[in-house]
Design a protein around this motif. Structure first.
Motif, PDB file in Angstrom:
ATOM      1  N   ILE A  50      34.049  30.113  46.205  1.00  0.00           N
ATOM      2  CA  ILE A  50      35.506  29.995  46.320  1.00  0.00           C
ATOM      3  C   ILE A  50      36.191  31.039  45.436  1.00  0.00           C
ATOM      4  O   ILE A  50      37.121  31.724  45.873  1.00  0.00           O
ATOM      5  N   LEU A  51      35.715  31.197  44.209  1.00  0.00           N
ATOM      6  CA  LEU A  51      36.337  32.153  43.293  1.00  0.00           C
ATOM      7  C   LEU A  51      36.216  33.584  43.812  1.00  0.00           C
ATOM      8  O   LEU A  51      37.172  34.366  43.726  1.00  0.00           O
ATOM      9  N   LEU A  52      35.054  33.918  44.364  1.00  0.00           N
ATOM     10  CA  LEU A  52      34.885  35.261  44.916  1.00  0.00           C
ATOM     11  C   LEU A  52      35.817  35.466  46.103  1.00  0.00           C
ATOM     12  O   LEU A  52      36.358  36.547  46.303  1.00  0.00           O
ATOM     13  N   ARG A  53      36.014  34.400  46.878  1.00  0.00           N
ATOM     14  CA  ARG A  53      36.914  34.488  48.023  1.00  0.00           C
ATOM     15  C   ARG A  53      38.354  34.684  47.549  1.00  0.00           C
ATOM     16  O   ARG A  53      39.085  35.511  48.104  1.00  0.00           O
ATOM     17  N   LEU A  54      38.754  33.936  46.533  1.00  0.00           N
ATOM     18  CA  LEU A  54      40.113  34.077  45.995  1.00  0.00           C
ATOM     19  C   LEU A  54      40.344  35.501  45.507  1.00  0.00           C
ATOM     20  O   LEU A  54      41.405  36.093  45.740  1.00  0.00           O
ATOM     21  N   GLU A  55      39.322  36.039  44.847  1.00  0.00           N
ATOM     22  CA  GLU A  55      39.432  37.408  44.337  1.00  0.00           C
ATOM     23  C   GLU A  55      39.539  38.407  45.493  1.00  0.00           C
ATOM     24  O   GLU A  55      40.399  39.282  45.492  1.00  0.00           O
TER      25      GLU A  55
END
Lengths: 113, 113
Positions: A50-55
């Motif tokens: 999720i964090l990589l996607r947000l980034e």
DNA sequence: GCCCACTACTCGGTGATACCGTATAGTGGT
DNA sequence: ACCACTATACGGTATCACCGAGTAGTGGGC
């Protein structure tokens, strides 16, 4: 509580955004926070995706900082786009959850005929 | 309301179960009922996909009846397994939605610092 | 008689998401 | 030297809602 994964689709990302909006934080801590909140089965790998996607989607500002107790941490903070996305998430959640609750309440009102 | 598809994952099937539990009904009518409830973008194909899945998983009893205004209808009613699944759905929903609401309320309480 | 709208269901394929397993790596205790 | 804890990354999988096209039955307007 048994498997919640399907029900978390589309909402877990919003929860992560909300957690980040409260304070600048990082993946490992976000995972523990989710566990505290009752989402005990959410696994680290899920949070990092999720964090990589947000980034990738440009919703967060990322800062790498040394830790002292382990490898460096990637701290996440919402930018304007992220705050907009979070607001949109809550609007959607309000819309969907109120309608589902209504469906349930209407049933309970019947008094179990 | 813009795209809700991701947020409906894992809950739309439960809504369909709930609708069926109220009265024996069929796909086309279920679609209209969902539209009335505010899920205006849910398309027929999605509802039929769910119904076929429910049938395949042995949660419903199916009866085909002639219509008079079109092709025969497939009426769906919950069996014991279906009622169990519906109860489990509401339990999960209660669990997840209360925790997400809490996350939101805690934020609002801070008074937008 | 012919097209069209409405009703009603099916099915193969797509995209998004959370999950799984594994790998990598830094710190500190024994 | 080994292990536990902290911390992140990544390829592959399953599930779900959605899309598009197809098939059919009924009735109305022309």
């Amino acid at each position: 509580m048994d498997d919640l994964t399907e029900m978390l689709k589309g909402t877990l990302e919003g929860c992560v955004l909300e957690i980040i909006s409260g304070e600048e934080t990082y993946g490992y801590a976000i995972t523990r926070r989710l566990h505290e909140l009752g989402f005990t089965d959410v696994i680290e790998g899920t949070v990092y995706t999720i964090l990589l996607r947000l980034e990738r989607n440009g919703l967060v500002q990322v800062t790498k900082r040394p830790s002292g107790v382990g490898p460096p941490r990637k701290f996440y903070a919402l930018n304007d786009a992220g705050r907009g996305e979070l607001a949109a998430f809550w609007t959607k959640w309000q819309y969907v959850s109120s309608r589902i609750d209504k469906l349930r309440i209407d049933k309970l009102k019947e008094g179990g005929r």
